[in-house]
Design an enzyme around this catalytic site. Structure first.
Site, mmCIF file in Angstrom:
data_model
loop_
_atom_site.group_PDB
_atom_site.id
_atom_site.type_symbol
_atom_site.label_atom_id
_atom_site.label_comp_id
_atom_site.label_asym_id
_atom_site.label_seq_id
_atom_site.Cartn_x
_atom_site.Cartn_y
_atom_site.Cartn_z
ATOM 1 C CE1 TYR A 171 -3.690 2.590 1.080
ATOM 2 C CE2 TYR A 171 -1.802 3.627 2.135
ATOM 3 C CZ TYR A 171 -3.099 3.695 1.675
ATOM 4 O OH TYR A 171 -3.796 4.865 1.797
ATOM 5 C CD GLU A 196 -5.843 4.578 -0.979
ATOM 6 O OE1 GLU A 196 -5.895 4.687 0.259
ATOM 7 O OE2 GLU A 196 -6.829 4.270 -1.666
#
Lengths: 294, 387
Positions: free
Chosen positions: B104, B192
């Site tokens: 992530y 993101e």
């Protein structure tokens, strides 16, 4: 006394020839503010409300000895105006505009901190020390001189509170619009030491709202270092949910920071009186007055 | 402004952030042609372009081993609805197979430090909130000084702290640098990548992308304006209000009271007090500061077209907003439309007297003028049976 600005403050207005700039220059002068000049690039040599206009902040400061500036330029030009003011050596800068890009404000914020400049706003009504001077666009008539300091993220909630204070015979030392944006130049916690040091401020009203952690930071400071009574209102308990930033935004708020409940808990824990309406603020202040605390 | 995945991928491609080859389908006619033109190698992933969490679980992400299968998925998904959101585009990308691990990575603007903050986790793929709750130590953060930017040691720290092999340092630094450039250039609140995979060839590749751009910076981003113009808004009144630079916020579908004010603080206070009295607000509109009468007229018109609206509360405490301008706009809007709504007006601040005189001159409208916020709520409560 008061904090930040008083009768001796020499103010210039950046964007003085614009619709809002010229109107509020007139209003500020009427209120008693020492507006000593203004800046609009390309309009140097003109006059607005009897004060000289300069092409640059540097020239305006040299000619007038100004020590504070209020910036009435549209949001998209704010970053440049703030940088110009800081570069010229201005130590107190008030910004008004709403819808300033957050990245622009991020830049201005860190520049101001690095240069030791007090930067206020944006999305703020400015600052007023009632009966002395004002730098911003608030109407002056419902403010009154007294012993309660006020700091607010919202202009309209501050007006509402202050008018009711004045109607009830409770005056203000200085009212600061910290502004409603995500990155305010100056937050509640940075103003508390000034209010603590001001002998004429006997109590402080904090008008906060949901989001961010400015109220929590103020609460932590009050608990350890602040001796005067504080009354707080957190607006937005019933505001519609789901206007968040998405996943990453939820990380920093996974502990509940940002909700009205979280803020009120922190404030109560620090001994702050929490009000649930502007009327309730007044009721608490009247009690403090009856007890001789303000 | 939250970008759809395909637009985020476009920006990633522009900045050289590695993504999978793909194409966007937005009509049923050119489906086969587009897939062919993109020269995709099978298997592929067909991804519905909607902004919902748990898109895979909702059936919005499907795998295809052959062109026939891909076409079938496209037909099944395009122009249908996923959890109430219409699917107007599909993103078809090559499937990244035999990935070694899922990571992530995001950069967001942090309110507390007022800086960009890098968030990295070796536990990618799953919802990051879940990792934050269950395994907070697996989330590594770096606050970036905007005057310094991305430096080589940051990737080293992220990898070392999460127990990963430092051999990925060069790739991760490149990834951070590109992502940060996009974050800054596009005035992002959030960029993101989840998951960011290490594929079978040991390359970092972004398999998904989320970008949230600051609405206040849209004026300097023409390509994003173009994207936004094509989006269907959840609520047409939001879009209409935005055209006049007003913020229209739906509050409660069962509400009957609409509120207009010149600041979000006052709007929040109105909602709080009206809710406390057991009444419901349907929508609010923020005029912002300094609105003129011609624009205020449009604001009132838009707000009154809220479905189910029976009352309008106008609560102005004017600083930079002048009461005379507000009253002029209110008068034009109400007299033009022959409104049968209950109207409660409260005005205070700059040019209050002129404003109140104008309000008094409004004819044939059920309108009452009150002196304070408390009285506003009382006036509404007194008319509760008609709400």
């Amino acid at each position: 006394m008061s904090i930040l600005i008083d009768e001796s403050t020499r103010l210039i207005v950046q964007g003085i020839t614009g619709r809002e700039g010229s109107y509020h220059t007139e209003q500020m002068i009427k209120y008693g503010t020492k507006v000593v000049g203004g800046v609009t690039p390309g309009k140097g040599g003109q006059e607005v409300c009897g004060v000289p206009v300069f092409n640059s902040v540097k020239e305006a400061m040299a000619a007038t000895g100004a020590d504070a500036t209020v910036i009435f330029v549209p949001a998209k030009f704010m970053k440049d105006s703030v940088m110009e003011a800081i570069d010229a050596g201005m130590k107190m800068v008030f910004t008004i505009a709403e819808h300033v890009p957050v990245h622009d404000m991020m830049y201005c914020y860190h520049l101001a901190k690095a240069r030791g400049v007090k930067l206020f706003g944006p999305n703020s009504f400015g600052v007023i020390s009632p009966g002395k001077t004002k730098a911003g666009f608030m109407a002056g008539y419902f403010f009154s001189q007294g012993s309660v300091g006020v700091m607010s993220r919202s202009a309209t909630n501050c007006y509402e509170t202050v008018k009711m204070m004045t109607d009830n015979g409770i005056g203000q030392s200085t009212c600061v619009g910290v502004g409603g944006d995500m990155i305010p130049g100056t937050t509640f916690v940075e103003l508390l030491p000034d209010f603590e040091a001001d002998p004429d401020t006997k109590a402080v009203v904090i008008i906060g709202e949901i989001g961010g952690s400015e109220e929590e930071l103020a609460a932590a400071y009050i608990k350890e270092h602040f001796s005067k009574p504080v009354v707080a209102l957190i607006a937005g308990k019933n505001a519609p949910k789901g206007r968040s930033m998405g996943h990453a935004g939820a990380i920093v708020s996974a502990d509940g920071t940002g909700s009205a409940e979280h803020k009120e808990r922190a404030l109560r824990d620090a001994g702050v009186y929490c009000a649930d309406s502007t009327q309730h603020i007044i009721d608490i202040l009247l009690d403090l007055k009856a007890e001789g605390k303000i | 402004m939250k970008l759809l995945e395909y637009k985020a991928k476009e920006l990633f491609d522009k900045y050289g952030v590695p993504t999978m080859n793909g194409c966007v389908i937005d009509s049923s006619e050119n489906m086969e042609g587009e897939i062919e033109k993109a020269g995709l190698t099978y298997p592929v992933v067909v991804k519905a372009q909607v902004q919902i969490g748990g898109r895979g679980k909702a059936g919005g992400i499907r795998f295809a081993d052959t062109p026939q299968e891909a076409k079938k998925h496209c037909e099944d998904l395009l122009f249908t609805e996923l959890r109430g959101y219409k699917v107007n585009q599909l993103l078809i990308v090559e499937k990244s197979e035999n990935n070694k691990t899922e990571l992530y990575l995001s950069i967001m603007l942090d309110r507390l430090t007022k800086c960009p903050i890098i968030i990295f986790s070796a536990n990618g793929g799953m919802e990051i909130e879940q990792t934050a709750k269950e395994d907070p130590d697996k989330i590594i953060k770096i606050v970036v000084d905007p005057f310094v930017g991305i430096k080589d040691y940051m990737a080293t720290y992220l990898l070392s702290k999460s127990g990963m092999d430092l051999s990925y340092k060069k790739q991760l630094t490149a990834m951070l640098t590109k992502l940060y450039a996009a974050f800054m250039d596009y005035s992002c609140m959030l960029v993101e990548i989840n998951p960011l995979v290490i594929n079978a060839e040991d390359q970092l590749v972004a398999l998904d992308g989320k970008i949230d751009i600051d609405d206040s910076a849209m004026f300097r981003l023409p390509d994003i304006q173009e994207f936004a113009a094509k989006l269907q808004p959840d609520n047409p009144l939001i879009k209409e209000a935005a055209e006049y630079n007003f913020l229209y916020i739906p509050v409660d579908e069962e509400g009957t009271i609409t509120v207009v004010s010149n600041g979000s603080g006052m709007l929040m206070s109105c909602i709080d007090l009206i809710s406390k009295e057991g009444m419901k607000v349907s929508a609010v509109l923020d005029l912002g500061g300094g609105a003129t009468s011609d624009r205020i007229k449009e604001a009132i018109r838009i707000l009154l077209s809220t479905p189910g609206a029976k009352a309008l509360l106008i609560n102005i405490f004017g600083g930079i907003t002048r009461c005379d301008e507000v009253a002029g706009g209110v008068k034009m809007a109400l007299e033009e439309a022959h409104q049968d709504k209950i109207v409660v007006v409260r005005m205070e601040g700059t040019n209050k007297e002129i404003g109140l005189a104008t309000i008094d001159s409004i004819k044939d409208v059920d309108i009452v003028s009150v002196p304070g916020l408390r009285e506003c709520v009382k006036a509404l409560a007194d008319r509760r049976d008609r709400l």
